[in-house]
Write a protein that holds these residues in place. Structure first.
Motif, PDB file in Angstrom:
ATOM      1  N   THR A  17      39.598  36.140  43.204  1.00 29.79           N
ATOM      2  CA  THR A  17      40.485  37.218  43.041  1.00 29.79           C
ATOM      3  C   THR A  17      41.835  36.885  42.144  1.00 29.79           C
ATOM      4  O   THR A  17      42.203  37.661  41.481  1.00 29.79           O
ATOM      5  N   THR A  35      42.339  37.931  38.436  1.00 27.60           N
ATOM      6  CA  THR A  35      43.458  39.092  38.155  1.00 27.60           C
ATOM      7  C   THR A  35      44.422  38.560  36.941  1.00 27.60           C
ATOM      8  O   THR A  35      44.855  39.213  36.258  1.00 27.60           O
ATOM      9  N   GLU A  71      38.588  45.013  42.863  1.00 27.49           N
ATOM     10  CA  GLU A  71      38.661  44.356  44.310  1.00 27.49           C
ATOM     11  C   GLU A  71      38.052  45.499  45.311  1.00 27.49           C
ATOM     12  O   GLU A  71      37.243  44.788  46.218  1.00 27.49           O
TER      13      GLU A  71
END
Length: 390
Positions: A252, A256, A340
């Motif tokens: 993640t 990102t 997400e």
């Protein structure tokens, strides 16, 4: 749903049927992945529509998958063109040259433009001015053709509405040539609010954030099968939450960072390089699931690196949609939140189907995790070969 129902009933009936239960689950997911993977290259993309009014004339530039329109596919709610009744016609059209396809586009536009409603005090008649179709390349990938459409606008008009035709799928509408321009996303059959011709209807930060959440979510579910398989590869690594949390967190954070840098234009890598590497990342995590039994620090670092690749893949999606200049950061954050939420949904569904029932069973690894990982690895390997050699 019959294999799933059988699996649930078997899991409740006792240990004697656990092996059959696990096999039912693995068979179900394998059939699903194999069937879905064949159509991944035919994902439906939205139309991009840039419009401007100057000197009493509306100019509307449409960048779209024109072959899908000419084939007569109803794009509303369509996830990928392989499921359409006209899929064979669509595939044939993508192999045509610009000279061969242009007359068909002109005939299509005569009828379709009458359903594209533009109102500025009165209905604006639209006419097709030009068609630009890229050369035939990889017929497995959609071409982005450009149509220029114009129409007269009364000089006394102060606002306009645009109604996107039913069956035309999604469209990103962007106003040009004014301050605080309008940017919106419509589905087939929807109509914009009244857009001031002089500008001033820019999205608020809250609107941009909310509008881009579903864009990010739908790129994972149902459209992002490569990202789904990668997340499932992380899920099947271990029956303990701590390794899963470490892997998901590394992935993640990395995607990102790459998504932000790619969307800002600070990093740009050819998709012809990124897409095969994404497929290779799927193969890596799935194969390692077969041989590794504990989380090594180097695996976390490798997953972080793969997260950067997937982030660049997400950035290419944003490039197709376009981020509003005035609300760049809220839209980017909304897209990332959607991604997400999509990933968490994948993990939640996988846990409901596998973890809740079988994580504590001694045969879970051999009967579920390894066969599922092997299936994922095969699909990833096929995609890698397809994206490099085919």
């Amino acid at each position: 749903m019959e294999p799933l129902a059988l699996a649930v009933r078997s899991a409740r009936s006792g240990p004697a049927n656990v092996t059959q239960t696990l096999r039912s689950f693995v068979l179900t997911i394998s059939i699903f992945l194999a069937a879905y993977s064949s159509g991944a290259a035919h994902e439906v993309t939205p139309t991009i529509a840039d419009f401007e009014i100057a000197d009493g004339q509306l100019t509307l530039e449409l960048r779209l998958n024109i072959e899908a329109f000419v084939a007569g596919i109803n794009l509303d709610g369509m996830e990928n063109t392989d499921t359409a009744a006209q899929a064979q016609d669509y595939d044939s059209l993508r192999a045509l040259s610009e000279a061969e396809l242009k007359p068909m586009v002109a005939l299509f536009a005569e009828d379709w433009l009458s359903t594209l409603e533009v109102y500025a005090g009165e209905d604006i008649p639209l006419s097709l001015q030009s068609v630009t179709i890229p050369e035939v390349g990889d017929v497995e990938l959609p071409r982005s053709s450009a149509l220029i459409v114009t129409g007269p606008v009364d000089g006394a008009a102060r606002g306009l509405k645009i109604g996107w035709p039913k069956g035309s799928g999604g469209v990103v509408l962007r106003q040009n040539g004014v301050e605080d321009p309008y940017t919106g996303y419509l589905q087939g059959g929807e109509v914009t609010p009244t857009i001031p011709i002089s500008g001033g209807l820019a999205q608020s930060p809250q609107q941009a954030f909310v509008d881009y959440i579903p864009v990010g979510y739908t790129h994972i579910l149902p459209k992002g099968l490569d990202h789904i398989l990668f997340v499932l590869g992380l899920f099947f690594f271990s029956t303990r939450l701590r390794p899963l949390i470490w892997q998901i967190s590394a992935f993640t954070v990395a995607h990102t960072i790459a998504l932000a840098l790619g969307a800002l234009g600070w990093i740009r890598i050819d998709p012809a390089i990124v897409e095969p590497l994404i497929a290779a990342s799927i193969v890596f995590v799935a194969v390692e699931n077969v041989f590794a039994r504990k989380l090594h620090s180097w695996r976390t670092l490798v997953i972080f690196g793969f997260g950067l690749l997937h982030g660049l893949g997400f950035a290419s999606v944003l490039a197709e949609f376009g981020l509003p200049d005035a609300q760049f950061l809220p839209a980017l954050l909304g897209f990332n939140v959607g991604v997400e939420l999509g990933q968490l949904t994948v993990v939640g569904v996988a846990y409901a189907l596998f973890g809740f029932w079988f994580w504590g069973h001694p045969k879970y690894r051999g009967r579920v995790a390894i066969p599922a990982s092997f299936t994922i690895a095969l699909i990833g390997a096929y995609w890698f070969a397809e994206r490099v050699f085919l």
